[in-house]
Design a protein around this motif. Structure first.
Motif, PDB file in Angstrom:
ATOM      1  N   GLU A  99     -29.779  48.179  84.909  1.00 32.73           N
ATOM      2  CA  GLU A  99     -29.034  48.653  85.816  1.00 32.73           C
ATOM      3  C   GLU A  99     -27.604  47.981  85.983  1.00 32.73           C
ATOM      4  OE1 GLU A  99     -29.364  51.325  87.480  1.00 32.73           O
ATOM      5  OE2 GLU A  99     -31.661  51.511  86.854  1.00 32.73           O
ATOM      6  N   LEU A 100     -27.124  47.575  84.580  1.00 33.71           N
ATOM      7  CA  LEU A 100     -25.899  46.741  84.404  1.00 33.71           C
ATOM      8  C   LEU A 100     -24.739  47.786  84.791  1.00 33.71           C
ATOM      9  CD1 LEU A 100     -26.486  44.912  81.200  1.00 33.71           C
ATOM     10  CD2 LEU A 100     -26.510  43.817  83.514  1.00 33.71           C
ATOM     11  N   SER A 101     -23.684  47.157  85.163  1.00 34.60           N
ATOM     12  CA  SER A 101     -22.275  48.077  85.249  1.00 34.60           C
ATOM     13  C   SER A 101     -21.699  48.168  83.950  1.00 34.60           C
ATOM     14  CB  SER A 101     -21.264  47.422  86.090  1.00 34.60           C
ATOM     15  OG  SER A 101     -21.019  45.974  85.556  1.00 34.60           O
ATOM     16  N   GLY A 102     -20.796  48.847  83.835  1.00 31.10           N
ATOM     17  CA  GLY A 102     -20.157  49.066  82.359  1.00 31.10           C
ATOM     18  C   GLY A 102     -19.611  47.658  82.001  1.00 31.10           C
ATOM     19  N   CYS A 103     -18.909  47.041  82.904  1.00 27.60           N
ATOM     20  CA  CYS A 103     -18.219  45.633  83.010  1.00 27.60           C
ATOM     21  C   CYS A 103     -19.629  44.525  82.316  1.00 27.60           C
ATOM     22  CB  CYS A 103     -17.567  45.344  83.882  1.00 27.60           C
ATOM     23  SG  CYS A 103     -16.714  43.583  83.996  1.00 27.60           S
ATOM     24  N   GLY A 104     -20.764  44.700  82.924  1.00 28.71           N
ATOM     25  CA  GLY A 104     -21.996  44.368  82.787  1.00 28.71           C
ATOM     26  C   GLY A 104     -22.222  44.125  81.230  1.00 28.71           C
ATOM     27  N   VAL A 105     -22.197  45.319  80.581  1.00 27.11           N
ATOM     28  CA  VAL A 105     -22.439  45.485  79.413  1.00 27.11           C
ATOM     29  C   VAL A 105     -21.483  44.904  78.436  1.00 27.11           C
ATOM     30  CG1 VAL A 105     -23.212  47.006  77.377  1.00 27.11           C
ATOM     31  CG2 VAL A 105     -23.751  47.713  79.772  1.00 27.11           C
ATOM     32  N   GLY A 106     -20.301  44.902  78.891  1.00 24.06           N
ATOM     33  CA  GLY A 106     -19.276  44.214  78.150  1.00 24.06           C
ATOM     34  C   GLY A 106     -19.440  42.646  78.196  1.00 24.06           C
ATOM     35  N   PHE A 107     -19.888  42.231  79.399  1.00 22.20           N
ATOM     36  CA  PHE A 107     -20.048  40.908  79.539  1.00 22.20           C
ATOM     37  C   PHE A 107     -21.186  40.145  78.652  1.00 22.20           C
ATOM     38  CE2 PHE A 107     -22.638  37.454  81.604  1.00 22.20           C
ATOM     39  CZ  PHE A 107     -21.493  36.528  82.262  1.00 22.20           C
ATOM     40  N   LYS A 108     -22.207  41.097  78.550  1.00 24.41           N
ATOM     41  CA  LYS A 108     -23.461  40.684  77.672  1.00 24.41           C
ATOM     42  C   LYS A 108     -22.868  40.641  76.101  1.00 24.41           C
ATOM     43  CE  LYS A 108     -26.637  39.935  78.940  1.00 24.41           C
ATOM     44  NZ  LYS A 108     -27.307  38.773  79.754  1.00 24.41           N
ATOM     45  N   LEU A 109     -21.956  41.495  75.718  1.00 18.53           N
ATOM     46  CA  LEU A 109     -21.488  41.481  74.385  1.00 18.53           C
ATOM     47  C   LEU A 109     -20.821  40.055  74.317  1.00 18.53           C
ATOM     48  CD1 LEU A 109     -20.660  42.316  71.598  1.00 18.53           C
ATOM     49  CD2 LEU A 109     -18.869  43.748  72.452  1.00 18.53           C
ATOM     50  N   LEU A 110     -19.731  39.735  75.135  1.00 18.81           N
ATOM     51  CA  LEU A 110     -19.182  38.376  75.214  1.00 18.81           C
ATOM     52  C   LEU A 110     -19.973  37.157  75.111  1.00 18.81           C
ATOM     53  CD1 LEU A 110     -15.894  39.176  77.057  1.00 18.81           C
ATOM     54  CD2 LEU A 110     -16.272  39.280  74.676  1.00 18.81           C
ATOM     55  N   GLN A 111     -21.288  37.363  76.067  1.00 17.54           N
ATOM     56  CA  GLN A 111     -22.273  36.490  76.085  1.00 17.54           C
ATOM     57  C   GLN A 111     -22.986  36.202  74.478  1.00 17.54           C
ATOM     58  OE1 GLN A 111     -25.355  37.140  79.059  1.00 17.54           O
ATOM     59  NE2 GLN A 111     -25.268  34.878  79.302  1.00 17.54           N
ATOM     60  N   ALA A 112     -23.286  37.301  73.934  1.00 13.66           N
ATOM     61  CA  ALA A 112     -23.627  37.159  72.677  1.00 13.66           C
ATOM     62  C   ALA A 112     -22.602  36.423  71.595  1.00 13.66           C
ATOM     63  CB  ALA A 112     -24.140  38.737  71.985  1.00 13.66           C
ATOM     64  N   PHE A 113     -21.416  36.993  71.774  1.00 10.51           N
ATOM     65  CA  PHE A 113     -20.276  36.629  70.815  1.00 10.51           C
ATOM     66  C   PHE A 113     -20.312  34.936  70.925  1.00 10.51           C
ATOM     67  CE2 PHE A 113     -15.952  35.126  70.559  1.00 10.51           C
ATOM     68  CZ  PHE A 113     -15.818  35.717  69.273  1.00 10.51           C
ATOM     69  N   CYS A 114     -20.358  34.447  71.894  1.00 11.60           N
ATOM     70  CA  CYS A 114     -20.403  32.835  72.349  1.00 11.60           C
ATOM     71  C   CYS A 114     -21.474  32.238  71.632  1.00 11.60           C
ATOM     72  CB  CYS A 114     -20.024  32.576  73.779  1.00 11.60           C
ATOM     73  SG  CYS A 114     -18.542  33.179  74.548  1.00 11.60           S
ATOM     74  N   PHE A 115     -22.742  32.780  71.975  1.00  8.66           N
ATOM     75  CA  PHE A 115     -23.949  32.249  71.458  1.00  8.66           C
ATOM     76  C   PHE A 115     -23.864  32.166  69.825  1.00  8.66           C
ATOM     77  CE2 PHE A 115     -26.354  33.517  75.107  1.00  8.66           C
ATOM     78  CZ  PHE A 115     -26.902  32.522  75.470  1.00  8.66           C
ATOM     79  N   GLN A 116     -23.257  33.233  69.225  1.00  3.21           N
ATOM     80  CA  GLN A 116     -23.443  33.391  67.757  1.00  3.21           C
ATOM     81  C   GLN A 116     -22.308  32.410  67.010  1.00  3.21           C
ATOM     82  OE1 GLN A 116     -25.007  36.828  66.038  1.00  3.21           O
ATOM     83  NE2 GLN A 116     -23.231  37.134  64.556  1.00  3.21           N
ATOM     84  N   ASN A 117     -21.156  32.210  68.011  1.00  3.41           N
ATOM     85  CA  ASN A 117     -20.002  31.532  67.447  1.00  3.41           C
ATOM     86  C   ASN A 117     -20.076  30.077  68.026  1.00  3.41           C
ATOM     87  OD1 ASN A 117     -18.357  33.409  65.666  1.00  3.41           O
ATOM     88  ND2 ASN A 117     -18.736  34.473  67.435  1.00  3.41           N
ATOM     89  N   ASP A 118     -21.283  29.568  68.692  1.00  2.53           N
ATOM     90  CA  ASP A 118     -21.232  28.220  69.338  1.00  2.53           C
ATOM     91  C   ASP A 118     -20.062  27.991  70.320  1.00  2.53           C
ATOM     92  OD1 ASP A 118     -23.340  27.457  67.735  1.00  2.53           O
ATOM     93  OD2 ASP A 118     -22.393  27.070  66.049  1.00  2.53           O
ATOM     94  N   ILE A 119     -19.972  29.022  71.067  1.00  2.00           N
ATOM     95  CA  ILE A 119     -18.788  28.882  72.114  1.00  2.00           C
ATOM     96  C   ILE A 119     -19.475  28.549  73.236  1.00  2.00           C
ATOM     97  CG2 ILE A 119     -16.946  29.804  73.500  1.00  2.00           C
ATOM     98  CD1 ILE A 119     -16.446  31.640  70.981  1.00  2.00           C
ATOM     99  N   ASP A 120     -18.940  27.646  74.067  1.00  2.00           N
ATOM    100  CA  ASP A 120     -19.755  27.162  75.383  1.00  2.00           C
ATOM    101  C   ASP A 120     -19.802  28.340  76.353  1.00  2.00           C
ATOM    102  OD1 ASP A 120     -20.572  25.931  77.823  1.00  2.00           O
ATOM    103  OD2 ASP A 120     -19.593  23.922  77.436  1.00  2.00           O
ATOM    104  N   GLN A 121     -20.928  28.586  77.010  1.00  2.22           N
ATOM    105  CA  GLN A 121     -21.061  29.745  77.675  1.00  2.22           C
ATOM    106  C   GLN A 121     -20.396  29.745  79.125  1.00  2.22           C
ATOM    107  OE1 GLN A 121     -23.403  32.858  77.717  1.00  2.22           O
ATOM    108  NE2 GLN A 121     -23.021  32.129  75.565  1.00  2.22           N
ATOM    109  N   ALA A 122     -19.875  28.424  79.331  1.00  2.00           N
ATOM    110  CA  ALA A 122     -18.932  28.281  80.523  1.00  2.00           C
ATOM    111  C   ALA A 122     -17.488  28.957  80.368  1.00  2.00           C
ATOM    112  CB  ALA A 122     -18.569  26.837  80.751  1.00  2.00           C
ATOM    113  N   GLU A 123     -17.204  29.406  79.036  1.00  2.00           N
ATOM    114  CA  GLU A 123     -15.817  30.015  78.950  1.00  2.00           C
ATOM    115  C   GLU A 123     -16.110  31.441  79.339  1.00  2.00           C
ATOM    116  OE1 GLU A 123     -12.894  28.971  77.927  1.00  2.00           O
ATOM    117  OE2 GLU A 123     -14.144  27.088  78.144  1.00  2.00           O
ATOM    118  N   VAL A 124     -17.300  32.297  79.063  1.00  2.00           N
ATOM    119  CA  VAL A 124     -17.712  33.631  79.699  1.00  2.00           C
ATOM    120  C   VAL A 124     -17.907  33.686  81.011  1.00  2.00           C
ATOM    121  CG1 VAL A 124     -19.971  33.781  78.939  1.00  2.00           C
ATOM    122  CG2 VAL A 124     -18.431  35.740  78.818  1.00  2.00           C
ATOM    123  N   TYR A 125     -18.622  32.674  81.373  1.00  2.00           N
ATOM    124  CA  TYR A 125     -18.891  32.590  83.003  1.00  2.00           C
ATOM    125  C   TYR A 125     -17.539  32.725  83.784  1.00  2.00           C
ATOM    126  CZ  TYR A 125     -23.686  31.315  81.649  1.00  2.00           C
ATOM    127  OH  TYR A 125     -24.878  31.168  81.196  1.00  2.00           O
TER     128      TYR A 125
END
Length: 568
Positions: free
Chosen positions: A194-220
């Motif tokens: 039940e994610l919003s459209g923005c929620g799906v975009g947020f999950k993409l950026l979460q994954a981007f941060c994980f894969q590129n060793d970027i602190d999750q605090a940036e996406v939060y």
């Protein structure tokens, strides 16, 4: 208008009592929790103490690895990236979220919002052609794209790849994009659907941060945008949405400075105190939406991305003017629509409302449909003239599938889409009368007597003496409230006013209620002044309500917000 009170089914007594003992709260409160699927101590702990650690791994979403790999490739090659979103709140917050984050990693990026009237909903051919003319090679679509297989194919033929981030139900023909992120795909194993459209975009950026060793605090840091989308798009505030909404509100209300665009919007909406889901829905959402309804939705994105107070207030001012125009159109068209019903003997007694006026503004007809339902509670369609056709918005009543009813008239239509409670449709102007008659026949044959009466869902009957500060504090901890986790509604029988009842603001009731002449509590009933003469002089009645805080001259007290009164 008569309303139907429906008391929620009680959870098994043994489960309720066990949870009450574990949590050290009343069985009334644990019964409400169980009704919402929170029946164990562990579930209650996660509910009352949300944690960002409980968010799901974004790579559980089908195609997430492909989406992140393609984004990394585009950044590495310095390709031109276009962030493409819808013109509503979910779409514009999605674009602000994605574009605002990715511009930290590339300057070769832009965003695109289609014109509501020239291009319509979703990915447009015009948008694809603009991207090709401007040498974009990757489009990330947000809150749209899942039903755009033909547009994705067009983009591919022009050398443009697509990553789709959407949350709407897919057709059988899933677009042949590089990646299609949509938890509602039947082949997507993502645990929360039940994610919003923005929620799906947020999950993409979460994954981007994980894969590129970027602190999750940036996406939060983007959770403030995400909670606006969650609130405005009326998605369930359960599971992941509740966690993200909780921390998004914490971000809006925290000690750190609010995003300049939202801060400016808060000033213009004259919102005082802490932000909650309701203040977003009624304060932020109409103004952000108004930009797309009445003007240019890009202004909403510019406001949300503004980095200075001056720029934010300038863009918020433009949006606020659009909202003033929207309200003016809304008020005048609603008045005309209600008058049309009142002056038509057939419409006054029919099972549905279908109205057409070629001069009505297309940007507000969905709002007008909802307003009409407040007066005539039945499935409603408001149509106006657009691009040589009759174009309209449908809204429904509790339990009635308006999309299905419209589908039964599909031979009279050129196109339609939507879901159970809201839909859009286009038809030849000459078919309007035939459609009105057919739609009324379909509704008359399928709607039930109960569906014609507004329903109030009641969580639990209680005694007024149960309403204590501690009781209320537990309810407060159930926030944020919204679909799937609504503010609890209670019912008390045989209450009466202690003699202080009065009319305030012409139509509102101000009372002090009691059941036993010992425990008393203040109450307010907006728009319920019509009951004054029926319940004065200590006449007993039943009442359903929510519990809230009232602040008067610095003193905080509990009061009931009455939803309805039932005479004995």
């Amino acid at each position: 208008m008569e309303k139907r009170w429906v008391i929620s089914q009680e959870a098994p007594a043994k489960v309720v009592e066990q949870l009450a003992e574990q949590l050290k709260v009343s069985t009334t409160l644990t019964s409400i929790l169980c009704q919402r699927g929170i029946c164990t101590y562990e579930e209650a702990k996660h509910f009352f103490r949300p944690s960002l650690q409980d968010l799901h791994d974004p790579f559980l979403m089908k195609d997430m690895d492909r989406a992140v790999n393609r984004l990394n490739e585009a950044l590495h090659r310095n390709e031109k990236i276009l962030v493409y979103g819808d013109y509503d709140v979910d779409g514009t917050t999605s674009v602000a979220l994605m574009y605002g984050f990715l511009r930290n990693y590339t300057s070769n990026i832009d965003f695109y919002i289609p014109d509501r009237y020239k291009e319509g909903y979703g990915v447009s051919s015009q948008g694809i052609e603009w991207a090709a003319e401007n040498n974009f090679t990757l489009i990330i679509s947000l809150d749209c794209g899942i039903k755009s297989a033909d547009k994705v194919a067009l983009a591919s033929s022009l050398g443009i790849d697509f990553v789709i981030c959407d949350h709407h139900l897919p057709d059988d023909d899933v677009p042949q994009a590089v990646a299609v992120l949509d938890p509602k795909r039947v082949d997507c194993p993502y645990p929360y659907k039940e994610l919003s459209g923005c929620g799906v975009g947020f999950k993409l950026l979460q994954a981007f941060c994980f894969q590129n060793d970027i602190d999750q605090a940036e996406v939060y840091k983007l959770l403030d945008l995400l909670v606006v989308s969650i609130a405005a798009d009326i998605v369930p505030i359960t599971g992941e949405n509740r966690i993200m909404a909780y921390f998004g509100l914490e971000h809006l209300n925290g000690p750190q400075q609010m995003r300049p665009g939202l801060d400016a919007l808060k000033d213009l909406a004259d919102l005082k105190g802490e932000m909650d889901i309701t203040s977003i829905v009624f304060g932020f959402a109409p103004r952000i939406n108004a930009a797309g309804r009445m003007g240019d939705a890009k202004n909403s994105v510019r406001m949300l991305l503004a980095q200075t107070k001056e720029e934010a207030h300038k863009m918020a001012g433009i949006i606020n003017e659009s909202n003033k125009e929207r309200r003016s159109q809304d008020t005048s068209i609603t008045k005309e629509a209600l008058q049309m019903i009142q002056e038509d003997d057939f419409l006054k007694t029919s099972n549905s409302t279908v109205l057409y006026n070629e001069n009505w503004h297309k940007g507000v007809i969905g709002i007008v449909a909802s307003r009409c339902i407040e007066h005539y509670y039945r499935p409603t369609i408001i149509l106006t003239h657009s691009n040589g056709k009759a174009s309209g918005s449908a809204r429904s009543v509790h339990g009635f599938n308006v999309h299905s009813a419209i589908e039964s008239c599909s031979d009279l239509l050129e196109q339609f889409g939507g879901h159970m409670y809201a839909a859009g449709l286009t038809l030849p102007v000459e078919n309007v009368q035939a459609f009105r008659e057919r739609f009324e026949k379909v509704v008359a044959n399928t709607i039930t007597a109960e569906q014609k009466i507004p329903q109030i869902e009641i969580d639990a009957p209680i005694q007024l003496k149960q309403i204590t500060r501690n009781f209320y504090n537990i309810i407060r901890q159930m926030e944020p409230f919204g679909p799937g986790n609504m503010r609890p509604v209670f019912m008390s029988e045989g209450v009466y006013d202690t003699g202080s009842m009065r009319i305030v603001g012409d139509t509102h009731l101000k009372l002090r209620l009691t059941q036993d002449n010992y425990h008393t509590i203040d109450a307010i009933g907006f728009g319920l002044g019509e009951y004054y003469h029926d319940i004065k002089d200590g006449v007993p009645f039943d009442v359903c309500y929510t519990i809230e805080e009232n602040i008067y001259r610095g003193v905080i007290t509990l009061q009931l917000r009455i939803k309805d009164i039932r005479l004995k």
